[in-house]
Design a protein around this motif. Structure first.
Motif, mmCIF file in Angstrom:
data_model
loop_
_atom_site.group_PDB
_atom_site.id
_atom_site.type_symbol
_atom_site.label_atom_id
_atom_site.label_comp_id
_atom_site.label_asym_id
_atom_site.label_seq_id
_atom_site.Cartn_x
_atom_site.Cartn_y
_atom_site.Cartn_z
ATOM 1 N N GLY A 112 0.828 -1.463 -0.149
ATOM 2 C CA GLY A 112 -0.073 0.025 0.016
ATOM 3 C C GLY A 112 0.919 1.249 0.065
ATOM 4 O O GLY A 112 0.275 2.305 0.181
ATOM 5 N N SER B 101 -0.752 3.799 -2.504
ATOM 6 C CA SER B 101 -2.109 4.619 -2.089
ATOM 7 C C SER B 101 -1.761 5.456 -0.953
ATOM 8 O O SER B 101 -2.424 6.461 -0.855
ATOM 9 N N ARG C 111 -2.566 9.523 -1.297
ATOM 10 C CA ARG C 111 -3.633 10.156 -0.342
ATOM 11 C C ARG C 111 -2.933 11.369 0.342
ATOM 12 O O ARG C 111 -3.700 12.660 0.471
ATOM 13 N N THR D 175 -6.706 8.027 -6.142
ATOM 14 C CA THR D 175 -6.109 6.820 -6.067
ATOM 15 C C THR D 175 -6.914 5.736 -6.821
ATOM 16 O O THR D 175 -6.679 4.527 -6.623
ATOM 17 N N VAL E 60 -5.749 3.483 4.634
ATOM 18 C CA VAL E 60 -6.150 4.599 3.587
ATOM 19 C C VAL E 60 -7.473 5.345 4.242
ATOM 20 O O VAL E 60 -7.806 6.354 3.693
#
Length: 206
Positions: free
Chosen positions: A46, A49, A53, A59, A179
């Motif tokens: 991740g 991502s 963000r 994303t 996230v």
């Protein structure tokens, strides 16, 4: 009007103007310090991502990083220039070529991954923590995907990765992330900035 009174009024005007400038016209703020970080972790952890963000980027349709990418992540008191390295097997063997010049490290792992992938992440983190170009740098370790049911807690990660004996004497932070909770991610990076500032001050005292 007497010269004495004129002089008094002039002094008062100067004092008032000086006070106004001090309170309202401080000029541009001093530039924020910039720090160069390297961000590593296996494919699927991740990394992209979270960094996207943090930069308020879309994303949608994010794929695995091939090679590396660099993002300037702005914070109130610093700008982090984060070099994200791809986590595929074909890329991991070249990670060390991109370590030079780093001032801090972000390691992101999938806390909900299989035991096999978690063991692989453990091996890579141990290697990074002991690498000559990284071993003295502040580390931020994010146990990502905490929103998934299979996610291990940070305490489980700390114990499994043997972080306390491995990172003894180093500046490091271990936090959970996802996230869905970017406020917590930002707070984790803010803690890393504090470690970077402390290291700057220590270097300045040498």
């Amino acid at each position: 009007m007497s010269e004495c009174l004129q002089l008094t009024l002039c002094i008062c005007r100067i004092a008032a103007y000086t006070c106004f400038r001090t309170l309202c016209c401080k000029g541009p703020p001093s530039p924020r310090p910039e720090y160069d970080l390297v961000c590593i972790g296996l494919t699927g952890s991740g990394k992209t991502s979270l960094l996207s963000r943090l930069c308020s980027e879309a994303t949608d349709n994010i794929g695995p990083t091939t090679g590396f990418s660099i993002k300037a992540v702005p914070f109130q008191n610093a700008i982090l220039n984060v070099k994200e390295l791809g986590g595929a097997d074909s890329i991991k063997k070249y990670w060390s070529r991109y370590y030079q010049g780093s001032q801090g490290v972000v390691f992101i792992l999938d806390s909900a991954s299989t035991d096999e992938d978690l063991e692989m992440a453990r091996t890579e983190l141990h290697s990074a923590l002991q690498h000559p170009q990284l071993c003295t740098l502040p580390f931020l370790i994010l146990a990502n995907h905490q929103d998934k049911p299979a996610a291990r807690t940070t305490q489980e990660i700390k114990k499994y990765f043997e972080l306390e004996p491995l990172a003894r004497g180093k500046s490091w932070i271990l936090e959970g992330s996802s996230v869905d909770n970017m406020d917590a991610v930002k707070q984790s990076f803010t803690q890393l900035i504090e470690l970077l500032e402390d290291k700057d001050q220590d270097t300045g005292r040498i």
